[in-house]
Design a protein around this motif. Structure first.
Motif, PDB file in Angstrom:
ATOM      1  N   ARG B  63       7.139   6.734   3.582  1.00 56.39           N
ATOM      2  CA  ARG B  63       7.412   8.170   3.491  1.00 56.39           C
ATOM      3  C   ARG B  63       8.560   8.439   2.515  1.00 56.39           C
ATOM      4  NH1 ARG B  63       7.926  12.306   1.693  1.00 56.39           N
ATOM      5  NH2 ARG B  63       8.701  14.194   2.704  1.00 56.39           N
ATOM      6  N   ALA B  64       9.554   7.595   2.543  1.00 56.18           N
ATOM      7  CA  ALA B  64      10.760   7.855   1.747  1.00 56.18           C
ATOM      8  C   ALA B  64      10.478   7.782   0.251  1.00 56.18           C
ATOM      9  CB  ALA B  64      11.858   6.861   2.122  1.00 56.18           C
ATOM     10  N   PHE B  65       9.497   6.960  -0.138  1.00 48.09           N
ATOM     11  CA  PHE B  65       9.157   6.839  -1.550  1.00 48.09           C
ATOM     12  C   PHE B  65       7.718   7.274  -1.841  1.00 48.09           C
ATOM     13  CE2 PHE B  65      12.617   3.846  -0.712  1.00 48.09           C
ATOM     14  CZ  PHE B  65      13.555   4.339  -1.611  1.00 48.09           C
ATOM     15  N   ASP B  66       7.067   7.827  -0.849  1.00 52.96           N
ATOM     16  CA  ASP B  66       5.727   8.404  -1.020  1.00 52.96           C
ATOM     17  C   ASP B  66       4.738   7.440  -1.652  1.00 52.96           C
ATOM     18  OD1 ASP B  66       6.748  10.679   0.095  1.00 52.96           O
ATOM     19  OD2 ASP B  66       6.798  11.860  -1.736  1.00 52.96           O
ATOM     20  N   LEU B  67       4.852   6.171  -1.294  1.00 53.02           N
ATOM     21  CA  LEU B  67       3.880   5.189  -1.781  1.00 53.02           C
ATOM     22  C   LEU B  67       3.802   4.020  -0.803  1.00 53.02           C
ATOM     23  CD1 LEU B  67       6.066   3.079  -2.918  1.00 53.02           C
ATOM     24  CD2 LEU B  67       5.692   4.186  -5.108  1.00 53.02           C
ATOM     25  N   GLY B  98       2.232  -3.267   4.285  1.00 51.69           N
ATOM     26  CA  GLY B  98       2.073  -2.825   5.669  1.00 51.69           C
ATOM     27  C   GLY B  98       2.520  -1.398   5.952  1.00 51.69           C
ATOM     28  N   GLY B  99       3.083  -0.711   4.963  1.00 55.82           N
ATOM     29  CA  GLY B  99       3.465   0.699   5.131  1.00 55.82           C
ATOM     30  C   GLY B  99       2.637   1.571   4.214  1.00 55.82           C
ATOM     31  N   ILE B 100       2.068   2.650   4.752  1.00 53.69           N
ATOM     32  CA  ILE B 100       1.166   3.511   3.971  1.00 53.69           C
ATOM     33  C   ILE B 100       1.453   4.979   4.276  1.00 53.69           C
ATOM     34  CG2 ILE B 100      -1.252   4.165   3.596  1.00 53.69           C
ATOM     35  CD1 ILE B 100      -2.069   1.329   4.187  1.00 53.69           C
ATOM     36  N   PRO B 101       1.605   5.797   3.231  1.00 48.70           N
ATOM     37  CA  PRO B 101       1.828   7.234   3.461  1.00 48.70           C
ATOM     38  C   PRO B 101       0.606   7.903   4.065  1.00 48.70           C
ATOM     39  CG  PRO B 101       2.340   6.605   1.179  1.00 48.70           C
ATOM     40  CD  PRO B 101       1.614   5.456   1.805  1.00 48.70           C
ATOM     41  N   LEU B 102       0.843   8.945   4.831  1.00 48.70           N
ATOM     42  CA  LEU B 102      -0.228   9.786   5.371  1.00 48.70           C
ATOM     43  C   LEU B 102      -0.162  11.116   4.639  1.00 48.70           C
ATOM     44  CD1 LEU B 102       0.355   8.998   9.162  1.00 48.70           C
ATOM     45  CD2 LEU B 102      -1.347   7.964   7.638  1.00 48.70           C
ATOM     46  N   LYS B 103      -1.280  11.523   4.035  1.00 50.92           N
ATOM     47  CA  LYS B 103      -1.285  12.693   3.170  1.00 50.92           C
ATOM     48  C   LYS B 103      -2.196  13.809   3.664  1.00 50.92           C
ATOM     49  CE  LYS B 103      -0.328  10.238  -1.152  1.00 50.92           C
ATOM     50  NZ  LYS B 103      -0.630  10.154  -2.584  1.00 50.92           N
ATOM     51  N   LYS B 104      -1.727  15.050   3.432  1.00 52.58           N
ATOM     52  CA  LYS B 104      -2.608  16.218   3.518  1.00 52.58           C
ATOM     53  C   LYS B 104      -2.741  16.736   2.111  1.00 52.58           C
ATOM     54  CE  LYS B 104      -1.549  17.657   8.209  1.00 52.58           C
ATOM     55  NZ  LYS B 104      -1.030  18.730   9.083  1.00 52.58           N
ATOM     56  N   GLY B 105      -3.910  16.566   1.531  1.00 54.66           N
ATOM     57  CA  GLY B 105      -4.054  16.883   0.118  1.00 54.66           C
ATOM     58  C   GLY B 105      -3.099  15.994  -0.663  1.00 54.66           C
ATOM     59  N   ASP B 106      -2.242  16.588  -1.467  1.00 54.89           N
ATOM     60  CA  ASP B 106      -1.304  15.794  -2.250  1.00 54.89           C
ATOM     61  C   ASP B 106       0.017  15.562  -1.534  1.00 54.89           C
ATOM     62  OD1 ASP B 106      -3.028  15.494  -4.326  1.00 54.89           O
ATOM     63  OD2 ASP B 106      -2.212  17.152  -5.523  1.00 54.89           O
ATOM     64  N   ALA B 107       0.238  16.264  -0.435  1.00 55.63           N
ATOM     65  CA  ALA B 107       1.546  16.206   0.221  1.00 55.63           C
ATOM     66  C   ALA B 107       1.617  15.077   1.240  1.00 55.63           C
ATOM     67  CB  ALA B 107       1.842  17.528   0.900  1.00 55.63           C
ATOM     68  N   VAL B 108       2.649  14.274   1.132  1.00 53.32           N
ATOM     69  CA  VAL B 108       2.890  13.242   2.133  1.00 53.32           C
ATOM     70  C   VAL B 108       3.545  13.904   3.346  1.00 53.32           C
ATOM     71  CG1 VAL B 108       4.124  11.113   2.672  1.00 53.32           C
ATOM     72  CG2 VAL B 108       3.132  11.435   0.397  1.00 53.32           C
ATOM     73  N   GLY B 110       3.837  12.118   6.437  1.00 55.12           N
ATOM     74  CA  GLY B 110       4.222  11.089   7.389  1.00 55.12           C
ATOM     75  C   GLY B 110       3.805   9.739   6.838  1.00 55.12           C
ATOM     76  N   ALA B 111       3.871   8.713   7.693  1.00 50.59           N
ATOM     77  CA  ALA B 111       3.466   7.388   7.245  1.00 50.59           C
ATOM     78  C   ALA B 111       3.239   6.495   8.446  1.00 50.59           C
ATOM     79  CB  ALA B 111       4.514   6.762   6.336  1.00 50.59           C
ATOM     80  N   VAL B 112       2.460   5.436   8.218  1.00 46.83           N
ATOM     81  CA  VAL B 112       2.229   4.426   9.243  1.00 46.83           C
ATOM     82  C   VAL B 112       2.790   3.089   8.748  1.00 46.83           C
ATOM     83  CG1 VAL B 112      -0.106   3.955   8.360  1.00 46.83           C
ATOM     84  CG2 VAL B 112       0.485   3.287  10.703  1.00 46.83           C
ATOM     85  N   GLY B 113       3.372   2.326   9.666  1.00 43.80           N
ATOM     86  CA  GLY B 113       3.892   1.005   9.335  1.00 43.80           C
ATOM     87  C   GLY B 113       3.419  -0.011  10.352  1.00 43.80           C
ATOM     88  N   VAL B 114       2.976  -1.170   9.871  1.00 44.59           N
ATOM     89  CA  VAL B 114       2.437  -2.213  10.735  1.00 44.59           C
ATOM     90  C   VAL B 114       3.117  -3.534  10.413  1.00 44.59           C
ATOM     91  CG1 VAL B 114       0.353  -3.536  11.311  1.00 44.59           C
ATOM     92  CG2 VAL B 114       0.205  -1.050  10.952  1.00 44.59           C
ATOM     93  N   SER B 115       3.498  -4.268  11.464  1.00 42.18           N
ATOM     94  CA  SER B 115       4.103  -5.576  11.255  1.00 42.18           C
ATOM     95  C   SER B 115       3.786  -6.497  12.420  1.00 42.18           C
ATOM     96  CB  SER B 115       5.624  -5.436  11.091  1.00 42.18           C
ATOM     97  OG  SER B 115       6.211  -6.686  10.821  1.00 42.18           O
ATOM     98  N   GLY B 116       3.486  -7.730  12.112  1.00 43.10           N
ATOM     99  CA  GLY B 116       3.169  -8.686  13.169  1.00 43.10           C
ATOM    100  C   GLY B 116       2.334  -9.865  12.696  1.00 43.10           C
TER     101      GLY B 116
END
Lengths: 134, 134, 134, 134
Positions: B63-67, B98-108, B110-116
């Motif tokens: 989310r912080a870097f939108d990528l 493991g981290g991916i932004p969640l977008k509505k149209g072009d706007a980020v 939120g984001a999801v992060g996975v580790s394990g």
């Protein structure tokens, strides 16, 4: 097994979520495991951002000292025998109501922490969550 | 609305949880909102304790870097234009997959992060979570 | 006076803001004073959240070592004579482009830091800001 | 839009700056967005260095708990229901006057924080800033 499972954590969180909805407050709800490590968490829509950390730390504190944070609070005010304990553990110790241990028999195997309202509201929601643990 | 809701966060987490179960790995799965603040989290039974923090930070970083953090990784190795970025933000920046932004149209929003697991496993589970966001 | 004033800081930030707008990027722009302490800051609409901290630290770094962060970067990669410097100063040292000292004659009296794009973009915007300092 | 814009942030900061000038105090003035992240900041010439951090944290706190920090203070003294809250959130919670939420209708979309004088002075300047938000 001497730990809380994810299924059990969700039962606690679901019950707390439902109690908060009934109460009409927006809460942060956290569950930690036997090691005090975060197991599950949710923030209801509109809940305080500053209470993310507090809910997790209430749960941690309740497990770390095996008692409700509301109890710890009584001895942790200025003049009390534990005054200053909130500065220990890198600031992880929360000394106000809303954190409750989860027990199997006599053994504490985790804890729930709730933050987002007044002290009594947090406590009531945490109790509803803890009551769903079995 | 310009933010992720709790219902949406759970859809993402459920989908990621299911993908991890199919994959046979035990994951930590976190979702943050538009401001980078934790919205929901779960740790599957048996998942690494050290990945609680990493999953939350991967979501924050995305989310912080939108990528995707996997993209950030490419420029953050020694000699890359962002080398050293992992020292910023009080250690919150995770520069592996493991981290991916969640977008509505072009706007980020939120984001999801996975580790394990291994990087590819984390990435696949995060993608499954992100695909469930709508 | 041997320090930057608020008026001067704003001239730098305004010029950087204008350059970023022309460039078509959304930047975080920070100015620190002679002591390395934050004097003024703005985040353009849509700029990366993760670059708030980075822009401030780039400015700090440029003042702390009295050189552009792009220069510091050259010696701070793995194998370089300053490799590891990013771990010093509680993580305040940023070793990639975008931080530039502000000088009166030979004396460094502050610095500007820019973050929000690729390294070359950050650098160009910081240079535009520094050029407005007098 | 459900967030504060840079233009709005500057209107708040300009108004606060003007009020502080009239008051004859040198202030640090910070505005955060809906996620609690720094949007704009200035330190007036001669303002306390130690208040850079405090002003930013007052703004964060006002957003994090959706209330003025002066209100939070009332419940956060020894014996109060929130005593110990200042130890949460990695020391980001400021529990004295000078932080005020910025609202659109009922929704908090940011906050202003002011630090550099006595509590009443900080509060008055923050109120002047908040009054300019629309």
């Amino acid at each position: 097994m001497n730990d809380i499972t994810l299924d059990q954590a969700w039962q606690v969180i679901d019950a707390a979520n439902e109690a908060a909805t009934t109460q009409g407050t927006a809460m942060n709800i956290a569950v930690v495991d036997v090691g005090g490590n975060l197991k599950a968490f949710l923030r209801m829509d509109g809940a305080w951002l500053g209470s993310i950390d507090i809910s997790i730390k209430k749960a941690w504190t309740a497990r770390a000292f095996d008692l409700p944070t509301a109890e710890l609070a009584k001895n942790s005010q200025s003049g009390g025998q534990f005054f200053g304990i909130h500065a220990s553990n890198q600031g992880r110790v929360m000394i106000f109501a809303g954190g409750i241990p989860l027990k199997k028999g006599d053994a504490v195997v985790g804890a729930v922490g709730v933050s987002g309202g007044m002290g009594e509201q947090d406590q009531a929601v945490a109790e509803a969550g803890a009551a769903a643990f079995r």
